[in-house]
Design a protein around this motif. Sequence first.
Motif, PDB file in Angstrom:
ATOM      1  N   ALA A 197      -6.931  -0.822   6.457  1.00  0.00           N
ATOM      2  CA  ALA A 197      -7.418  -1.848   5.538  1.00  0.00           C
ATOM      3  C   ALA A 197      -7.406  -1.322   4.110  1.00  0.00           C
ATOM      4  O   ALA A 197      -7.160  -2.056   3.164  1.00  0.00           O
ATOM      5  N   LEU A 198      -7.679  -0.021   3.954  1.00  0.00           N
ATOM      6  CA  LEU A 198      -7.777   0.547   2.609  1.00  0.00           C
ATOM      7  C   LEU A 198      -6.406   0.727   1.964  1.00  0.00           C
ATOM      8  O   LEU A 198      -6.252   0.520   0.766  1.00  0.00           O
ATOM      9  N   ILE A 199      -5.437   1.175   2.747  1.00  0.00           N
ATOM     10  CA  ILE A 199      -4.169   1.545   2.109  1.00  0.00           C
ATOM     11  C   ILE A 199      -3.082   0.493   2.291  1.00  0.00           C
ATOM     12  O   ILE A 199      -2.018   0.609   1.717  1.00  0.00           O
ATOM     13  N   GLY A 200      -3.317  -0.529   3.087  1.00  0.00           N
ATOM     14  CA  GLY A 200      -2.344  -1.612   3.217  1.00  0.00           C
ATOM     15  C   GLY A 200      -1.379  -1.397   4.379  1.00  0.00           C
ATOM     16  O   GLY A 200      -1.134  -0.277   4.810  1.00  0.00           O
ATOM     17  N   GLU A 201      -0.840  -2.496   4.829  1.00  0.00           N
ATOM     18  CA  GLU A 201       0.016  -2.512   6.022  1.00  0.00           C
ATOM     19  C   GLU A 201       1.232  -1.600   5.883  1.00  0.00           C
ATOM     20  O   GLU A 201       1.513  -0.765   6.751  1.00  0.00           O
ATOM     21  N   SER A 202       1.911  -1.732   4.756  1.00  0.00           N
ATOM     22  CA  SER A 202       3.167  -1.016   4.581  1.00  0.00           C
ATOM     23  C   SER A 202       2.940   0.501   4.557  1.00  0.00           C
ATOM     24  O   SER A 202       3.629   1.259   5.242  1.00  0.00           O
ATOM     25  N   ASN A 203       1.915   0.945   3.794  1.00  0.00           N
ATOM     26  CA  ASN A 203       1.597   2.372   3.747  1.00  0.00           C
ATOM     27  C   ASN A 203       1.143   2.881   5.105  1.00  0.00           C
ATOM     28  O   ASN A 203       1.419   4.008   5.496  1.00  0.00           O
ATOM     29  N   CYS A 204       0.438   2.008   5.801  1.00  0.00           N
ATOM     30  CA  CYS A 204      -0.077   2.374   7.108  1.00  0.00           C
ATOM     31  C   CYS A 204       1.070   2.694   8.063  1.00  0.00           C
ATOM     32  O   CYS A 204       1.003   3.671   8.822  1.00  0.00           O
ATOM     33  N   GLU A 205       2.133   1.886   7.996  1.00  0.00           N
ATOM     34  CA  GLU A 205       3.301   2.149   8.846  1.00  0.00           C
ATOM     35  C   GLU A 205       3.883   3.531   8.567  1.00  0.00           C
ATOM     36  O   GLU A 205       4.221   4.273   9.493  1.00  0.00           O
ATOM     37  N   VAL A 206       3.953   3.862   7.285  1.00  0.00           N
ATOM     38  CA  VAL A 206       4.501   5.165   6.921  1.00  0.00           C
ATOM     39  C   VAL A 206       3.626   6.281   7.505  1.00  0.00           C
ATOM     40  O   VAL A 206       4.132   7.262   8.053  1.00  0.00           O
ATOM     41  N   MET A 207       2.289   6.114   7.383  1.00  0.00           N
ATOM     42  CA  MET A 207       1.400   7.165   7.880  1.00  0.00           C
ATOM     43  C   MET A 207       1.517   7.316   9.393  1.00  0.00           C
ATOM     44  O   MET A 207       1.487   8.422   9.916  1.00  0.00           O
ATOM     45  N   VAL A 208       1.651   6.175  10.098  1.00  0.00           N
ATOM     46  CA  VAL A 208       1.802   6.241  11.550  1.00  0.00           C
ATOM     47  C   VAL A 208       3.067   7.024  11.898  1.00  0.00           C
ATOM     48  O   VAL A 208       3.061   7.917  12.746  1.00  0.00           O
ATOM     49  N   ALA A 209       4.146   6.681  11.190  1.00  0.00           N
ATOM     50  CA  ALA A 209       5.417   7.360  11.457  1.00  0.00           C
ATOM     51  C   ALA A 209       5.303   8.843  11.123  1.00  0.00           C
ATOM     52  O   ALA A 209       5.779   9.714  11.860  1.00  0.00           O
TER      53      ALA A 209
END
Lengths: 158, 400
Positions: free
Chosen positions: A91-103
């Motif tokens: 929620a804090l960093i946004g969907e797109s950034n979240c995908e990068v972090m997951v990857a």
Amino acid sequence: MPPRQAHALSLVRLAKIMLGDQSAAEDVVQDAFLGLYRKWPSLQDRNRALAYLRATVLNACRTAYRGSTRRTRAMLLAPAARDIVSAEESALIGESNCEVMVALRALPARQREAVVLRYYLDLNEDQAAQAMNVSRGTVKSATSRGRTALARMLKEDQ
Amino acid sequence: VSIDDRIRTATAATAATVREIRPLTLPPDPAPARPRRLRVPRGSAGWLIPLAAAVAVIVVAAILVAVRDVPGIGHASAPTPASQGQVPAALPRYGLVLTEAGGGGVQYSNLSVIDTRTGKRVAQVKHPAGVSFEGVSGAADDRTFAVSAVSSTLQRLPGTTEMQSVWSWYLLRIAPGSSPLVTLTKLAIPPQPQDAAIYGIALSPDGRTLAVLEWLTVPGPWYKGSPGTLQLYSVARGKALRVWQWGKSPDPIDPVPSYGDSIGSDQNRAGLTWLADGRTLAFTYYARGQAPVVRTLDTSRPGNDLVASSREVFTLPSSGPDACSEARSRRTAERWCAAPRCWPTAVVTRPYRKKRWRSTRTPPRRANASASCTATPVPAPGTGPVRWAGSGPGTRWSPW
């Protein structure tokens, strides 16, 4: 803020990127400082205390991360990757950034470290090699492989 | 958007979620560097070094023997600060620091003896079993300290049936060059129940008398006719030499202003201090509804009422952390404010007993008033200049 606390903050940020959990990141950094204090008398070059701390933090993150993913997998039997980024963080960093972090967290440890050191901390290959305690060539190949893998994973996601 | 940019944005965004972290909990200072062996190049006259050292010792000894017989310089005619009861002008050599010892639910404090010239810890005094050190006051020679301690194990005080925690007092002596460096002796001062609020302890400049300002409403053999007392004890025999009563007037709830603890230290919220003459005590006093005042008491004069026997010398600003700096503009108070700074008193690493902080750092609100009284630049441990990593009590060495 005393310089020590400022260094601690930047190290906690690094550990948070690696681990995804601030409290665990703070523990890692606290331990690293305690280790530095113990090592202080025998430290050869005290100007390199920060480099020493950074290497300790990376090392501890690798250990902590290994433990935590193993636990997560065992307990939840869920695909490990999704659990690595908490709902609050996404929620804090946004969907797109979240995908990068997951990857990013799905990468092998060495590739993840190389990518974070080179792209987040903007270290050059020599500095990154020092922090990871590997050769310069290893940093180069790990960064390149990590970057390719990330690109592939993110493309698959879309 | 390129993959490189995406990585940079995502990691930076994640890092930005960390805004505040809990303070580090670290030991007081990094361990000092191990001494390196002196390397003597091969082929040089290495055997000269021990010989030169021996010669130097003999020369110094010869000079000492010669000087001893010169009138006016000899040992007998050179009074120590302690015997004269004078405040040392420079920074005292030794200081005591209360340090928290970890472990279980009960918190104990140990004592560290710090050499202020090197900033190094020269000795550590572990708390006796079941007893925690709580407050410290030093004599003028900075080799003698009174330490107050509270027991966590219950004891039965004489004349009572109840088991309770008790206050007791110790004397710590530092004897440089001897072994052991530090000796700790329990004083024969009668123990007090833990219900006593100790508002001030002050060891006289000659180290012979301990003044204790306290508040105790629990009846018992220790009750001296009023809840508040100022007592002088003989350090050698533990006998109460003088008692002054205070606080008889209707129920003062907190007889000592709470901001006093930012001027004094742990166990000395009232800032109880001996002046350099060795017979006058200064302390803050607070009557309900009135501004706190600094009073001085000449202990050589008769009387047993603290307020009637003492003299008001200065009215403190009614509140606020700048009491010390504002007071500095007045001459009398300047002397009073300066005293704790010159005195070899404790740098307390922990704020106030009743508040439990997760770390040993003190909260920032106390920094202002006491910064000038306690933070003294001290030479570095190890190499290079070392700064205080902050100001006021609770400061730590920073390796940078």
